[in-house]
Design an enzyme around this catalytic site. Structure first.
Site, short mmCIF file in Angstrom:
data_model
loop_
_atom_site.label_atom_id
_atom_site.label_comp_id
_atom_site.label_asym_id
_atom_site.label_seq_id
_atom_site.Cartn_x
_atom_site.Cartn_y
_atom_site.Cartn_z
CB SER A 43 -0.90 0.01 1.24
OG SER A 43 -1.58 -1.23 1.38
N GLY A 98 5.53 -0.22 0.70
CA GLY A 98 6.15 1.04 1.09
C GLY A 98 6.44 1.07 2.58
N GLY A 113 -0.76 4.91 6.36
CA GLY A 113 -1.98 4.80 5.56
C GLY A 113 -3.02 3.89 6.17
CD GLU A 119 0.86 -1.63 4.74
OE1 GLU A 119 0.68 -0.77 3.85
OE2 GLU A 119 1.37 -1.35 5.83
#
Length: 255
Positions: A43, A98, A113, A119
């Protein structure tokens, strides 16, 4: 399908976006296995370029892409990639993601985010985790030297006040319940229906694993944004168009 030469692409108007694209393209070109079956799509703004590059690979129809958020699910569809979910496919060959900050030992702060749980779930199922970012996300040494917004922590909504008190009791300088901003009244709600708290412990120059385990042990905490000993290498796009690859323990190469 022939892979586009990055040097032949029109430079982006924003130098920061150019840096992100350079890091993402190089990371994908150097790390996607030719026989990959499952690729994780992370993401964030830099991952947009990773998904774009993966969509240009001549063998893209040979593997399935696993998202870490609603955003990355859309990136998979937008780039005409095959879609699957982590509960279908647990053995991911490689994930590109990221980070908000990466220290000299490749530990990361993620979750700016609000996608940190998914993640980390996909990363934990991956043989390799490769981070892509711009030069601002590379810490001189320790975590929270550049990223000063605190460690993102996903919590069950009913437990957020208890967790806040627990965090303050064991050393957090401040703890904030992340708000949705001008377009949403009230707190941020994650893809999993939880809240995000940001806990400022200052520069993390001690044992990150101990801190991570202590936070994760609190009743009400779903996951933390500390990624400890999970990353194989990180790619940082620089202002001058070069890319720095960090292999850990301050071992790096600039291309």
């Amino acid at each position: 399908m022939t892979l586009v030469d990055i040097n032949s692409l029109e430079p982006l108007a924003d130098p920061l976006e150019q840096a992100k694209r350079a890091a993402a393209y190089m990371a994908v070109d150097q790390n996607v296995p030719k026989d990959a079956k499952f690729v994780g799509i992370g993401s964030g703004s830099t991952v947009v370029y990773a998904a774009e590059r993966i969509g240009q690979l001549p063998n893209k129809d040979q593997f399935i892409c696993i998202p870490t958020s609603f955003q990355s699910k859309q990136l998979i569809f937008d780039n005409d990639l095959k879609f699957g979910t982590i509960d279908q496919y647990l053995n991911v060959d490689i994930t590109f993601d990221g980070a908000d900050e990466v220290d000299s030992r490749l530990n990361c702060i993620k979750g700016g985010g609000a996608c940190l749980f998914q993640e980390k779930l996909v990363a934990s199922c991956s043989k390799k985790l490769v981070i892509i970012a711009d030069y601002r996300k590379k810490s001189p040494r320790y975590l929270a030297e550049n990223w000063r917004k605190g460690i993102p922590i996903e919590v069950v909504p009913i437990a957020w006040i208890k967790v806040k008190n627990d965090l303050i009791n064991f050393g957090a300088r401040s703890v904030q319940l992340r708000q949705g901003g001008t377009q949403k009244a009230g707190p941020v709600v994650t893809d999993n229906g939880n809240f995000i708290m940001d806990a400022d412990f200052g520069v993390i120059d001690g044992d990150i694993k101990v801190l991570n385990d202590k936070i994760r042990g609190l009743v009400g905490v779903v996951e933390t944004g500390l990624f400890v000993d999970m990353v194989e290498k990180a790619y940082f796009g620089n202002k001058d168009g070069s890319v720095t690859i960090l292999f850990g323990e301050n071992v790096e190469e600039t291309i």
